[in-house]
Write an enzyme that holds these catalytic residues in place. Sequence first.
Site, short mmCIF file in Angstrom:
data_model
loop_
_atom_site.label_atom_id
_atom_site.label_comp_id
_atom_site.label_asym_id
_atom_site.label_seq_id
_atom_site.Cartn_x
_atom_site.Cartn_y
_atom_site.Cartn_z
N LEU A 193 12.57 -2.27 -2.98
CA LEU A 193 13.61 -2.51 -1.81
C LEU A 193 13.52 -1.58 -0.88
O LEU A 193 13.19 -0.43 -0.88
CB LEU A 193 14.97 -2.62 -2.49
CG LEU A 193 15.68 -3.67 -3.32
CD1 LEU A 193 16.87 -3.23 -3.75
CD2 LEU A 193 15.75 -4.93 -2.59
N ASP A 194 13.27 -2.41 0.37
CA ASP A 194 12.78 -1.31 1.59
C ASP A 194 14.00 -0.43 1.91
O ASP A 194 15.09 -0.62 1.30
CB ASP A 194 12.46 -2.18 2.83
CG ASP A 194 13.69 -3.15 3.63
OD1 ASP A 194 14.73 -2.58 3.81
OD2 ASP A 194 13.28 -4.34 3.66
N TYR A 195 13.80 0.64 2.67
CA TYR A 195 14.76 1.62 3.22
C TYR A 195 16.21 1.30 3.51
O TYR A 195 17.08 1.83 3.25
CB TYR A 195 14.04 2.45 3.99
CG TYR A 195 14.58 3.83 4.67
CD1 TYR A 195 14.79 4.82 3.61
CD2 TYR A 195 15.30 3.94 5.87
CE1 TYR A 195 15.51 5.86 4.13
CE2 TYR A 195 15.83 5.09 6.10
CZ TYR A 195 16.05 6.02 5.13
OH TYR A 195 16.69 7.36 5.94
#
Length: 247
Positions: free
Chosen positions: A105-107
């Site tokens: 999952l992105d930042y």
Amino acid sequence: MAEERLQKILSQAGIASRRASEEIILEGRVKVNGKVVNTLGSKADLSRDHIKVDNKLLHKPQNMVYLALHKPREVVTTMSDPQKRKTVADLIRGAKERVYPIGRLDYHSEGLLLFTNDGEFANRIMSKRTNIVKTYVVKATGALTEKQLEEFRNGVPLFGKKTKPAGIKALNRAENPWYEIQLTEGRQNQIRMMFKHFGFLVEKLKRVKIGFLELASLKSGQMRHLTPEEVRKFKHILKMDEADEND
């Protein structure tokens, strides 16, 4: 024990997913019987050969571990970060075996993230052929029209390649509405890029479900072990009793 490809051995030993293990090999971080091996397709036998990654001897995991984590926002989905940002590794320190995240999952996103040291399990969940549905709730900066919703469902062009068919439904009517989205692929920042295609930004993004497994009441930053029944159910869906050397 027969020889197997190095990336599969690394994956089954809980080092990283098979794809990430390929990068580790190409970076020259793997030694077999004292010699650096950096060619994909190279084979070895873990029961006979001495295999080291970053000069640490490989062993098969004593126990297979399957974890669910509610990843908070502003946490990196890597086990270490050169920029010294908080990583998911900081949130799973209680795990007895070395595990790694399945996918990412992105930042700026949050939600359900799975971890394991079972390389074949991770490989099959990420495989394009298994089509595991991942469900997200998203807050956008504007409402999609009916025509845009239909295009979203049928696939939009991203970097010259059309996205796979996706599910999307509005959860409310507002200037900045929420949507439920279902994907079977996971390109980097895919949902954000799909909304950008229509001229909107994503304000919030949370993954709430992977296959049948729901985020449910798992609080932000909280981790839990999958139940034996959940693991059995995943393995049945993933057909893990079938050989899949070409995955």
